[in-house]
Design a protein around this motif. Structure first.
Motif, PDB file in Angstrom:
ATOM      1  N   GLY A 175      23.568 -32.682  20.955  1.00 58.52           N
ATOM      2  CA  GLY A 175      23.355 -31.254  21.139  1.00 58.52           C
ATOM      3  C   GLY A 175      22.126 -30.893  21.949  1.00 58.52           C
ATOM      4  O   GLY A 175      21.571 -29.813  21.785  1.00 58.52           O
ATOM      5  N   VAL A 176      21.705 -31.804  22.789  1.00 57.54           N
ATOM      6  CA  VAL A 176      20.501 -31.564  23.582  1.00 57.54           C
ATOM      7  C   VAL A 176      20.906 -31.490  25.057  1.00 57.54           C
ATOM      8  O   VAL A 176      21.752 -32.255  25.500  1.00 57.54           O
ATOM      9  CB  VAL A 176      19.508 -32.719  23.333  1.00 57.54           C
ATOM     10  CG1 VAL A 176      18.525 -32.858  24.459  1.00 57.54           C
ATOM     11  CG2 VAL A 176      18.794 -32.533  22.014  1.00 57.54           C
ATOM     12  N   ASP A 177      20.339 -30.541  25.811  1.00 58.69           N
ATOM     13  CA  ASP A 177      20.786 -30.410  27.198  1.00 58.69           C
ATOM     14  C   ASP A 177      20.267 -31.540  28.086  1.00 58.69           C
ATOM     15  O   ASP A 177      19.396 -32.315  27.692  1.00 58.69           O
ATOM     16  CB  ASP A 177      20.466 -29.022  27.771  1.00 58.69           C
ATOM     17  CG  ASP A 177      18.979 -28.819  27.972  1.00 58.69           C
ATOM     18  OD1 ASP A 177      18.261 -29.802  28.215  1.00 58.69           O
ATOM     19  OD2 ASP A 177      18.534 -27.661  27.877  1.00 58.69           O
ATOM     20  N   VAL A 178      20.847 -31.619  29.288  1.00 58.92           N
ATOM     21  CA  VAL A 178      20.606 -32.777  30.154  1.00 58.92           C
ATOM     22  C   VAL A 178      19.125 -32.956  30.483  1.00 58.92           C
ATOM     23  O   VAL A 178      18.584 -34.057  30.410  1.00 58.92           O
ATOM     24  CB  VAL A 178      21.400 -32.615  31.474  1.00 58.92           C
ATOM     25  CG1 VAL A 178      21.146 -33.810  32.378  1.00 58.92           C
ATOM     26  CG2 VAL A 178      22.875 -32.453  31.182  1.00 58.92           C
ATOM     27  N   GLU A 179      18.477 -31.842  30.783  1.00 55.33           N
ATOM     28  CA  GLU A 179      17.080 -31.916  31.188  1.00 55.33           C
ATOM     29  C   GLU A 179      16.225 -32.422  30.029  1.00 55.33           C
ATOM     30  O   GLU A 179      15.381 -33.307  30.170  1.00 55.33           O
ATOM     31  CB  GLU A 179      16.622 -30.519  31.606  1.00 55.33           C
ATOM     32  CG  GLU A 179      15.317 -30.527  32.349  1.00 55.33           C
ATOM     33  CD  GLU A 179      14.864 -29.098  32.616  1.00 55.33           C
ATOM     34  OE1 GLU A 179      13.688 -28.920  32.933  1.00 55.33           O
ATOM     35  OE2 GLU A 179      15.681 -28.172  32.468  1.00 55.33           O
ATOM     36  N   LEU A 180      16.503 -31.864  28.869  1.00 53.17           N
ATOM     37  CA  LEU A 180      15.739 -32.240  27.689  1.00 53.17           C
ATOM     38  C   LEU A 180      15.982 -33.699  27.315  1.00 53.17           C
ATOM     39  O   LEU A 180      15.107 -34.397  26.816  1.00 53.17           O
ATOM     40  CB  LEU A 180      16.118 -31.324  26.526  1.00 53.17           C
ATOM     41  CG  LEU A 180      15.296 -31.507  25.269  1.00 53.17           C
ATOM     42  CD1 LEU A 180      13.832 -31.251  25.567  1.00 53.17           C
ATOM     43  CD2 LEU A 180      15.775 -30.555  24.194  1.00 53.17           C
TER      44      LEU A 180
END
Ligand code: ATP
Ligand code: MG
Lengths: 307, 257
Positions: free
Chosen positions: A164-169
């Motif tokens: 559930g974490v976005d690509v950048e993060l």
């Protein structure tokens, strides 16, 4: 290298009779990133929970830097930080308070510069006075990471840290994990993103149905279980593979227009040029050559579907 | 077993629990004060005028220790049970379990906070009551100790309920359906020697009778039940609570699956 964690013959049978772990043996080395892979329900979280004291093992023995997790639980647990799989957080606490709280639980006095530094690294500093319930899922995940780091653990468990974490993060998190590794923190990570393990891990353990089916250096795993293949796209279809090519273990694919050559550890490097010469002398012409290499994901899928 | 007590860890739990209390500070204070005022008004003035005195004091003064008990028992139970049930419910219990804390330290943190809160409220009721009616306390120091001790017993009980409860309903069931009735029947608002004799004897199986009686003794210097037997019952409850909690943690029952 020192052994950070020694897991010996660990079994776990839950109260409802589920056998979640069966004779698990793993040594985890200081400063390594160890990826624990396995399908849903394999037993990854169970193993982590046992090591961290959240559930009891049915039998077996676990040492954390030579400290028994039961007899010496205080000293052992001080070395461990845990980011759990579920986003279990308080609601009304502020980010700052909840991270400080965790540090306190581990018997350490307040250390504002340290906490500030951790929050900064996780881009949470601006949110420090926010109540956790007002944060997004990705931020909550980072709060859990901050809490796990608050007592400066030597061993860090990350149970699906990038779910559930976005690509950048995700990139930021990978960098964070590497930076902790550079400080000699041992990291055990579970993930369903196999590319994450491929990216980060030094070693990989695959667990399926409660049993450990393989533990290997990632590179070794990929070279021993992975396949490197060379594909020759032929100018004209070939009816059969001539006898003179029989020692090369070739396959004809795609209605006989592609020759597939599998590189193994034994023949790697040596025979490719001989193969090309032999093709040439047999008048087999090709338009182009492609090499394909199986990813960790291919290997993983093969391992856990084999059974 | 390691020898060093994790006092910082215990204090972290204590502080966390007290801050939960601070968030609902005014509600927490106003409810018992209003209840006390109502009870003193209705029972003390309206009915008390007809009942006359018991044990050498006015009826209003007689029920004050009972009122304090009622609040302290309920607050101890609900705070301690809620305190440990919530992290189980939300999942944040993982933090407590993975920390270098012994079961005893965990209990001290949670129970300590519940005790602090309920003793504070008990004293608040006492202060509120003294502004309305004359109250004298024969053994103030013993009263304070008794208050704290009883709060500890019921906070431990609450802690156990919170550990075992599987739902919010179960959390409320015990205080509401067992402890409150037993407190009313336990002589909070009457002296049990006012009851006809079979009821008097029956009352003696109600442990709360001994608590109320002993606590009232610290005010009046005399009590329905012999103070010695009350102390025995109180000590028994205390030891039972400690043993129960230890055995629950030993087995990991309902905490560590
Ligand atoms: N508290 C529990 N009581 C009974 N069985 C449980 C409990 N927790 C997990 N299990 C069972 O143990 C097995 C292993 O579960 P575990 O959570 O360790 O898997 P996992 O590898 O972490 O899976 P996922 O990738 O889905 O997180 C599963 O069969 C699961 O149903
Ligand atoms: Mg899991």
């Amino acid at each position: 290298m020192n052994k950070s964690i020694v897991i010996s013959d660990v079994d776990k049978i839950y109260q409802n009779g589920t056998k979640a772990l069966d004779a698990i043996n793993i040594d985890i080395m200081e400063g390594e990133i160890f990826a624990l892979l396995g399908p849903n329900g394999a037993g990854k979280t169970t193993l982590i929970k046992i090591i961290c004291g959240l559930t009891n093992m049915t039998s077996g023995k676990i040492l954390i830097n030579n400290l028994d997790i039961i007899d010496d639980y205080r000293a052992a647990r001080k070395q461990i930080g845990l980011v759990p799989q579920e986003l279990d957080t308080d609601m009304f606490e502020t980010v700052w308070d909840t991270v400080t709280f965790t540090r306190g639980l581990f018997g350490l006095r307040e250390n504002k510069p340290l906490i500030k530094n951790i929050l900064n690294n996780l881009s949470l500093w601006e949110k420090r006075n926010e109540e956790i319930k007002n944060l997004s899922g990705g931020m909550k995940r980072r709060v859990l990471i901050a809490k796990a780091l608050a007592h400066e653990p030597k061993i860090l468990f990350l149970d699906e840290p990038t779910a559930g974490v976005d690509v950048e993060l995700r990139q930021d998190m990978w960098n964070l994990v590497r930076s902790y590794q550079n400080n000699n923190v041992t990291i055990i990570l579970t993930t369903h993103f196999i590319d994450e393990a491929e990216e980060l891990a030094d070693r990989v353990g695959v667990i399926d149905n409660g049993s450990l089916i393989v533990v290997k250096e990632k590179n070794e795993l990929m070279s021993s279980l992975g396949k490197k293949q060379i594909l020759f796209f032929l100018e004209e279809p070939l009816q059969f593979i001539p006898d003179s090519l029989s020692d090369f273990r070739l396959n004809l694919k795609k209605s006989n227009t592609t020759l597939e050559y599998t590189v193994t550890e034994k023949n790697e490097g040596v025979s490719v040029s001989r193969l090309i010469k032999t093709l040439d002398s047999n008048n087999i012409r090709f338009r182009k050559i492609e090499t394909v290499q199986s990813s960790l994901e291919d290997i993983f899928v093969k391992l856990v579907t084999k059974k | 077993m390691s020898t060093n007590f994790n006092s910082i860890g215990v204090f972290a739990i204590y502080k966390f629990e007290m801050s939960r209390f601070r968030r609902t500070f005014w509600q927490s204070l106003v409810t018992p004060i209003i209840t006390t005022l109502l009870f003193l008004l209705v029972f003390g003035s309206a009915i008390g005028g007809r009942v006359g005195g018991i044990g050498g004091v006015s009826y209003a003064a007689f029920i004050v220790p009972g009122l304090i008990m009622l609040t302290v028992l309920n607050e101890s139970l609900s705070n301690a049970s809620f305190g440990i049930y919530m992290p189980k419910f939300t999942g944040t219990i993982y933090e407590i379990l993975s920390a270098p804390l012994s079961p005893a330290e965990i209990v001290i943190g949670y129970v300590g906070a519940a005790v602090s809160k309920s003793v504070l409220l008990g004293l608040l009721i006492l202060v509120t009551a003294t502004t309305l009616i004359p109250i004298s306390i024969k053994h103030p120091i013993i009263m304070l100790f008794m208050l704290i001790f009883i709060a500890i017993i019921f906070s431990m009980l609450g802690f156990i309920i919170g550990l075992l409860a599987k739902s919010f309903d179960q959390l409320q069931f015990f205080p509401l359906l067992i402890v409150t009735p037993l407190t009313f029947l336990g002589g909070a608002f009457y002296a049990i020697d006012m009851l006809p004799s079979p009821w008097q004897t029956l009352s003696l199986v109600n442990p709360i009778v001994y608590l109320v009686s002993a606590f009232r003794w610290t005010f009046l210097g005399e009590s329905a039940v012999n103070i010695g037997s009350s102390l025995v019952v109180i000590s028994f409850l205390f030891i039972t609570g400690v043993i129960l909690i230890i055995s629950i943690f030993r087995t990991g029952y309902r905490i560590k699956a």
